[in-house]
Design an enzyme around this catalytic site. Structure first.
Site, PDB file in Angstrom:
ATOM      1  N   CYS A 241       7.651   1.978   6.753  1.00 19.51           N
ATOM      2  CA  CYS A 241       6.427   2.121   7.550  1.00 19.51           C
ATOM      3  C   CYS A 241       6.189   3.524   8.095  1.00 19.51           C
ATOM      4  CB  CYS A 241       6.437   1.124   8.710  1.00 19.51           C
ATOM      5  SG  CYS A 241       6.359  -0.597   8.193  1.00 19.51           S
TER       6      CYS A 241
ATOM      7  N   ASN B 109       2.157   3.396  14.983  1.00 18.86           N
ATOM      8  CA  ASN B 109       3.329   3.852  14.241  1.00 18.86           C
ATOM      9  C   ASN B 109       3.517   5.360  14.346  1.00 18.86           C
ATOM     10  OD1 ASN B 109       4.135   1.333  13.502  1.00 18.86           O
ATOM     11  ND2 ASN B 109       3.624   1.521  11.347  1.00 18.86           N
TER      12      ASN B 109
ATOM     13  N   ALA C 226      18.211  10.002  19.457  1.00 15.93           N
ATOM     14  CA  ALA C 226      18.400  11.124  18.537  1.00 15.93           C
ATOM     15  C   ALA C 226      19.228  10.679  17.338  1.00 15.93           C
ATOM     16  CB  ALA C 226      19.090  12.276  19.253  1.00 15.93           C
TER      17      ALA C 226
ATOM     18  N   LYS D 284      -3.250   0.366  14.182  1.00 14.61           N
ATOM     19  CA  LYS D 284      -1.972   0.244  13.470  1.00 14.61           C
ATOM     20  C   LYS D 284      -1.376   1.621  13.185  1.00 14.61           C
ATOM     21  CE  LYS D 284       1.342  -1.200  10.728  1.00 14.61           C
ATOM     22  NZ  LYS D 284       2.548  -1.840  11.228  1.00 14.61           N
TER      23      LYS D 284
ATOM     24  N   LEU E 140       5.374  -5.972  12.686  1.00  9.97           N
ATOM     25  CA  LEU E 140       6.658  -6.640  12.490  1.00  9.97           C
ATOM     26  C   LEU E 140       7.759  -5.601  12.299  1.00  9.97           C
ATOM     27  CD1 LEU E 140       5.520  -9.366   9.924  1.00  9.97           C
ATOM     28  CD2 LEU E 140       5.639  -9.562  12.419  1.00  9.97           C
TER      29      LEU E 140
ATOM     30  N   THR F 267       0.873  -1.188   0.000  1.00 10.39           N
ATOM     31  CA  THR F 267       0.000   0.000   0.000  1.00 10.39           C
ATOM     32  C   THR F 267       0.908   1.236   0.000  1.00 10.39           C
ATOM     33  OG1 THR F 267      -0.133  -0.086   2.429  1.00 10.39           O
ATOM     34  CG2 THR F 267      -1.919  -1.139   1.183  1.00 10.39           C
TER      35      THR F 267
ATOM     36  N   LEU G 216      13.703   6.671  21.766  1.00 13.14           N
ATOM     37  CA  LEU G 216      14.228   7.957  22.219  1.00 13.14           C
ATOM     38  C   LEU G 216      15.703   8.048  21.847  1.00 13.14           C
ATOM     39  CD1 LEU G 216      12.625   8.591  25.738  1.00 13.14           C
ATOM     40  CD2 LEU G 216      12.110   9.742  23.577  1.00 13.14           C
TER      41      LEU G 216
END
Length: 445
Positions: free
Chosen positions: A270, A218, A262, A214, A160, A86, A260
């Site tokens: 994704c 993300n 940097a 989902k 995943l 997608t 976290l």
């Protein structure tokens, strides 16, 4: 139970192989005959630790099959997983054309009750579209006088991580099952029964909620990355060390230390795609996600900040300089170069007249397909030969214990940009290098 997985990309191949490992009879479908032939021989097209062994074992034991015959695979399955790509369209929307194609094929081949499950990352309310696409194909059959069976639509989003996907499937943090009826939910729970035995948390909900879970997951991870990068930028101005800031923050269990770190910003297949898609969903539905939009903006600007560091490390001159880039995959333990920060910077530098020498343990061939001007190198020291600046772009284990004494002998200028904050700045400086990290105080020069 027999299932088919439509698509043998990253998600589809891992999903199919791991369900076969559970004892399920799985048929994976792809449109490319050469790819299917290679998979039937156990040849894996992606670098993913442990996957080759799982595929080989289940091919040998007869539980895993690969084919280009989508129609037969659908007819023979109780559950059809949609695991096609997608990709982002130019405007940021998710391209659902491949999902539509699979849904239409399901409608044309529905011969008994089936559960049609979106495994691909899709926008909220895609389940409604899947149902409509299947129904449209069934209507054509009804018009011909055919009796058609019932079906259910469900959502089972994947979580995943590239580089640890097999482990993530076998021992997930949670499994999300979005179904529109109890019959579909019961079948999906039966598929995942081995995970109930190890007390995996299950979230049972409706389809649209599962789809949103989902994207929200993300987007939150991406937000953490952009947040710490903004803190890192401030730390550089103040002379503070973001590495210690992030560690102290992460010791708070409400925050956690994960994501976290940097650096040059997030990349891969994704987070960039999903944050853009979620931002568009918010705009389209009159509920703008301003925090997500800011997350995207910060991530885009972080690449520019890395380029500024490179220019500073080269004394302000790019043209005619040579730069070594260590790592071209977007993260370690994968060959995926999609939206790789190292690769994007290499492109920008080459366009500005820089000679880029690079090494990556597994992603070099794929990177050169996109940027053939990169000079292929055999190892980190080969890449550093004659370089005016060395950049650690991807934190592969091979780059975590570099011999700076050796490297200093081969470089043209001993300047090191640590985009992943792998090294103690003082250690590198003691080896005679001018060092700069991300948010760690101190600049080149």
């Amino acid at each position: 139970m027999k299932i088919c997985v439509m698509g043998t990309g990253y998600v589809g191949l891992v999903t199919g192989a791991c369900f076969a490992e559970f004892g399920v009879k799985v048929t994976c479908v792809d449109t490319i005959q050469e790819k299917v032939d290679a998979l039937c021989r156990g040849e894996i097209p992606i670098h993913e630790p442990g996957l080759e062994e799982v595929v080989g074992r289940n091919l040998k034991e007869g539980r895993l099959h690969f084919t280009t015959d989508a129609d037969a695979a659908i007819r023979d399955a109780r559950v059809v997983f949609i695991a096609v790509g997608t990709p982002s369209l130019p405007d940021g929307h998710a391209d659902l054309s491949y999902v539509e194609s699979v849904a239409t094929a399901c409608g044309r081949n529905l011969n008994d009750y089936k559960v049609i499950v979106t495994k691909s990352t899709v926008p909220a309310r895609t389940g409604e579209k899947v149902r409509n696409w299947v129904e449209a194909a069934l209507d054509e059959r009804r018009d011909k006088g055919e009796a058609v069976p019932e079906f259910s639509v469900a959502s089972n989003p994947e979580f995943l991580r590239e580089g640890s996907a097999v482990e993530d499937f076998m021992r997930p943090n949670r499994v999300v099952l979005g179904a529109e009826d109890e019959r579909a939910l019961k079948i999906l729970k039966e598929l995942y029964r081995p995970l109930y035995l190890i007390e995996t948390p299950f979230v049972e909900t409706d389809v649209v909620t599962a789809e949103l879970i989902k994207y929200a997951s993300n987007a939150f991870l991406a937000t953490k990355i952009s947040f710490i990068n903004e803190v890192a930028n401030l730390a550089e101005v103040l002379g503070a060390d973001v590495h210690r800031v992030a560690r102290a923050m992460g010791l708070d269990q409400r925050i956690s230390r994960k994501f976290l770190h940097a650096g040059p910003g997030y990349g891969g297949s994704c987070l960039p795609k999903d944050t853009r898609a979620l931002a568009h969903i918010g705009q389209e539905n009159g509920s703008p996600l301003k925090l997500i939009e800011a997350t995207i903006q910060v991530n885009e600007s972080q690449l520019d900040r890395m380029l500024e560091k490179i220019k500073r490390g080269l004394g302000g001159e790019l043209e005619g300089r040579t730069v070594a880039v260590l790592g071209l995959s977007f993260k370690p333990n994968t060959q995926d170069t999609r939206e790789s920060r190292g690769l994007e910077l290499a492109q920008k530098m080459i366009a500005a007249g820089v000679t880029v020498r690079s090494h990556d343990p597994v992603a070099l061939d794929e990177a050169l397909e996109h940027v053939p001007e990169i000079v292929r190198c055999e190892n980190a020291y080969d890449a550093a030969a004659g370089a005016d600046l060395v950049i650690l772009a991807t934190e592969w284990n091979q780059y975590r214990m570099l011999d700076f004494e050796h490297m200093k002998q081969v470089v043209n200028r001993a300047v090191f940009l640590d985009m992943r904050n792998v090294y103690n700045p003082e250690t590198v400086r003691e080896a005679g290098f001018d060092y700069e990290g991300v948010g760690r105080g101190g600049r080149f020069g």
